[in-house]
Design a protein around this motif. Structure first.
Motif, PDB file in Angstrom:
ATOM      1  N   GLY A 142       0.773  -1.226   0.000  1.00 19.94           N
ATOM      2  CA  GLY A 142       0.000   0.000   0.000  1.00 19.94           C
ATOM      3  C   GLY A 142       0.808   1.282   0.000  1.00 19.94           C
ATOM      4  N   GLN A 143       2.116   1.201  -0.303  1.00 22.93           N
ATOM      5  CA  GLN A 143       2.961   2.392  -0.354  1.00 22.93           C
ATOM      6  C   GLN A 143       2.927   2.964  -1.778  1.00 22.93           C
ATOM      7  N   PHE A 144       1.770   3.517  -2.152  1.00 29.64           N
ATOM      8  CA  PHE A 144       1.574   3.935  -3.539  1.00 29.64           C
ATOM      9  C   PHE A 144       2.422   5.155  -3.919  1.00 29.64           C
ATOM     10  N   GLY A 145       2.670   6.049  -2.967  1.00 33.51           N
ATOM     11  CA  GLY A 145       3.500   7.207  -3.267  1.00 33.51           C
ATOM     12  C   GLY A 145       4.923   6.806  -3.623  1.00 33.51           C
ATOM     13  N   ASP A 146       5.502   5.904  -2.804  1.00 34.92           N
ATOM     14  CA  ASP A 146       6.852   5.418  -3.093  1.00 34.92           C
ATOM     15  C   ASP A 146       6.880   4.664  -4.418  1.00 34.92           C
ATOM     16  N   ALA A 147       5.855   3.844  -4.651  1.00 32.74           N
ATOM     17  CA  ALA A 147       5.781   3.091  -5.899  1.00 32.74           C
ATOM     18  C   ALA A 147       5.699   4.030  -7.095  1.00 32.74           C
ATOM     19  N   GLU A 148       4.926   5.107  -6.943  1.00 32.22           N
ATOM     20  CA  GLU A 148       4.800   6.078  -8.031  1.00 32.22           C
ATOM     21  C   GLU A 148       6.158   6.680  -8.384  1.00 32.22           C
ATOM     22  N   ASN A 149       6.927   7.072  -7.366  1.00 35.10           N
ATOM     23  CA  ASN A 149       8.237   7.667  -7.616  1.00 35.10           C
ATOM     24  C   ASN A 149       9.183   6.686  -8.298  1.00 35.10           C
ATOM     25  N   LEU A 150       9.151   5.428  -7.845  1.00 36.14           N
ATOM     26  CA  LEU A 150      10.008   4.409  -8.446  1.00 36.14           C
ATOM     27  C   LEU A 150       9.628   4.159  -9.902  1.00 36.14           C
ATOM     28  N   LEU A 151       8.336   4.075 -10.173  1.00 34.40           N
ATOM     29  CA  LEU A 151       7.896   3.794 -11.538  1.00 34.40           C
ATOM     30  C   LEU A 151       8.143   4.979 -12.464  1.00 34.40           C
ATOM     31  N   ARG A 152       8.043   6.178 -11.928  1.00 35.94           N
ATOM     32  CA  ARG A 152       8.369   7.349 -12.742  1.00 35.94           C
ATOM     33  C   ARG A 152       9.840   7.291 -13.163  1.00 35.94           C
ATOM     34  N   ARG A 153      10.707   6.941 -12.212  1.00 35.82           N
ATOM     35  CA  ARG A 153      12.130   6.803 -12.523  1.00 35.82           C
ATOM     36  C   ARG A 153      12.351   5.680 -13.540  1.00 35.82           C
ATOM     37  N   CYS A 154      11.635   4.593 -13.375  1.00 28.08           N
ATOM     38  CA  CYS A 154      11.740   3.450 -14.291  1.00 28.08           C
ATOM     39  C   CYS A 154      11.419   3.880 -15.720  1.00 28.08           C
ATOM     40  N   LEU A 155      10.367   4.654 -15.890  1.00 26.25           N
ATOM     41  CA  LEU A 155       9.949   5.085 -17.224  1.00 26.25           C
ATOM     42  C   LEU A 155      10.856   6.171 -17.786  1.00 26.25           C
ATOM     43  N   GLU A 156      11.523   6.924 -16.914  1.00 22.58           N
ATOM     44  CA  GLU A 156      12.529   7.863 -17.402  1.00 22.58           C
ATOM     45  C   GLU A 156      13.692   7.109 -18.038  1.00 22.58           C
ATOM     46  N   THR A 178      -6.362  16.504 -12.486  1.00 27.10           N
ATOM     47  CA  THR A 178      -4.967  16.478 -12.932  1.00 27.10           C
ATOM     48  C   THR A 178      -4.411  15.071 -12.866  1.00 27.10           C
ATOM     49  N   ARG A 179      -4.702  14.360 -11.763  1.00 25.75           N
ATOM     50  CA  ARG A 179      -4.245  12.983 -11.620  1.00 25.75           C
ATOM     51  C   ARG A 179      -4.806  12.125 -12.759  1.00 25.75           C
ATOM     52  N   LEU A 180      -6.086  12.280 -13.036  1.00 24.78           N
ATOM     53  CA  LEU A 180      -6.715  11.489 -14.084  1.00 24.78           C
ATOM     54  C   LEU A 180      -6.088  11.794 -15.437  1.00 24.78           C
ATOM     55  N   LYS A 181      -5.832  13.071 -15.679  1.00 24.04           N
ATOM     56  CA  LYS A 181      -5.192  13.463 -16.938  1.00 24.04           C
ATOM     57  C   LYS A 181      -3.805  12.835 -17.054  1.00 24.04           C
ATOM     58  N   ASN A 182      -3.065  12.809 -15.945  1.00 20.98           N
ATOM     59  CA  ASN A 182      -1.746  12.185 -15.948  1.00 20.98           C
ATOM     60  C   ASN A 182      -1.835  10.693 -16.227  1.00 20.98           C
ATOM     61  N   TRP A 183      -2.864  10.051 -15.676  1.00 22.10           N
ATOM     62  CA  TRP A 183      -3.055   8.606 -15.917  1.00 22.10           C
ATOM     63  C   TRP A 183      -3.258   8.339 -17.399  1.00 22.10           C
ATOM     64  N   ILE A 184      -4.136   9.125 -18.022  1.00 23.81           N
ATOM     65  CA  ILE A 184      -4.406   8.937 -19.448  1.00 23.81           C
ATOM     66  C   ILE A 184      -3.138   9.162 -20.258  1.00 23.81           C
ATOM     67  N   SER A 185      -2.396  10.198 -19.895  1.00 23.35           N
ATOM     68  CA  SER A 185      -1.171  10.539 -20.615  1.00 23.35           C
ATOM     69  C   SER A 185      -0.130   9.438 -20.492  1.00 23.35           C
ATOM     70  N   ALA A 192       0.299   3.611 -14.299  1.00 20.83           N
ATOM     71  CA  ALA A 192      -1.098   4.005 -14.481  1.00 20.83           C
ATOM     72  C   ALA A 192      -1.945   3.515 -13.311  1.00 20.83           C
ATOM     73  N   PHE A 193      -1.664   2.308 -12.850  1.00 16.93           N
ATOM     74  CA  PHE A 193      -2.436   1.731 -11.743  1.00 16.93           C
ATOM     75  C   PHE A 193      -2.264   2.543 -10.461  1.00 16.93           C
ATOM     76  N   VAL A 194      -0.995   2.886 -10.108  1.00  9.84           N
ATOM     77  CA  VAL A 194      -0.798   3.601  -8.848  1.00  9.84           C
ATOM     78  C   VAL A 194      -1.360   5.021  -8.926  1.00  9.84           C
ATOM     79  N   LEU A 195      -1.307   5.642 -10.101  1.00  6.17           N
ATOM     80  CA  LEU A 195      -1.910   6.959 -10.231  1.00  6.17           C
ATOM     81  C   LEU A 195      -3.422   6.890 -10.043  1.00  6.17           C
TER      82      LEU A 195
END
Length: 249
Positions: A191-205, A229-236, A218-221
């Protein structure tokens, strides 16, 4: 049946043509067309010929060859896989998904097919099947020992052990996207979605074409979505870029 000398010639010529395909697809196609005429109905030749057709942009022609091939050799897993790739290019998504399911049924250790199947399930918004397919792909991918330890521990519910093994590996290999995604997956499970989001953002970079990481991002967002804004980021983030293959092989 062909004489042994002919089979030796076939194997050598086919090997050369498939190697040539990597640097000169047009020349490889010409060579395979000659083999196809010389060895009528030979499955390996038809398979190579279909790959060359697809890589030369003649996808409809490739599909005709593959339809014939799977009818001749219904247990030829690589033929079903190639037909799935051709079908995907032609936007025949349902048929492509079915062909991938047939591929892994015939050859359960075929790692690229599991990865493609994970992508296909993600596109149909079936996260449970998608995750199972991706996990099977990773299991077959001969991971480094520390990541194997992390994967096993995670499946056994020993989350602390899994996280420790993953972090130790990342200390030595900080840009390994498979390890970053695995650590993010561990975060998602607790349930650490914030940490997961940061890791996955780095992964995609580091690897924009890593479809599994893009799906998890997309799932964690979505789980954290609290604004437009969050929803728009998910779609993007889920929309593939022009250079992102939907099926990776």
């Amino acid at each position: 049946m062909y004489p042994a000398a002919n089979m030796s010639h076939l194997q050598n010529t086919l090997t050369h043509a498939m190697q040539l395909l990597k640097r000169d697809p047009a020349a490889a196609l010409q060579e395979l067309e000659g083999l196809k005429d010389e060895y009528t109905g030979q499955p390996a030749v038809l398979h190579g010929y279909a790959i060359a057709l697809r890589q030369n942009g003649r996808v409809e022609d490739a599909l005709v060859v593959l339809d014939r091939l799977v009818a001749l050799e219904p247990r030829f897993a690589h033929a079903w896989y190639e037909r799935a790739l051709a079908g995907r290019v032609l936007r025949r998504y349902r048929q492509s998904l079915s062909d991938l399911e047939t591929t892994v049924e015939l050859k359960p250790d075929f790692a690229p097919a599991w990865r493609a199947l994970g992508d296909a399930y993600a596109a149909t918004e079936d996260p449970e099947k998608s995750n199972r397919a991706y996990e099977r792909y990773l299991e077959l991918g001969r991971l480094p020992p520390l990541l194997e330890e992390a994967m096993t521990a995670m499946h056994q519910g020993r989350i602390a052990v899994a996280e420790d093994a993953c972090r130790r590996y990342l200390h030595a290999h900080p840009t390994d996207v498979t390890a970053i995604r695995l650590l993010a997956d561990i975060g998602i499970k607790v349930g650490q979605f914030g940490d997961a989001e940061n890791l996955l953002r780095r992964c995609l970079e580091l690897a924009p074409d890593f479809t599994f990481a893009r799906y998890n991002y997309a799932f964690v967002l979505t789980r954290q979505a609290s604004s437009k804004t969050r929803l728009k980021n998910w779609i993007s983030c889920w929309r593939p870029t022009a250079t992102t293959p939907t099926i990776m092989y």
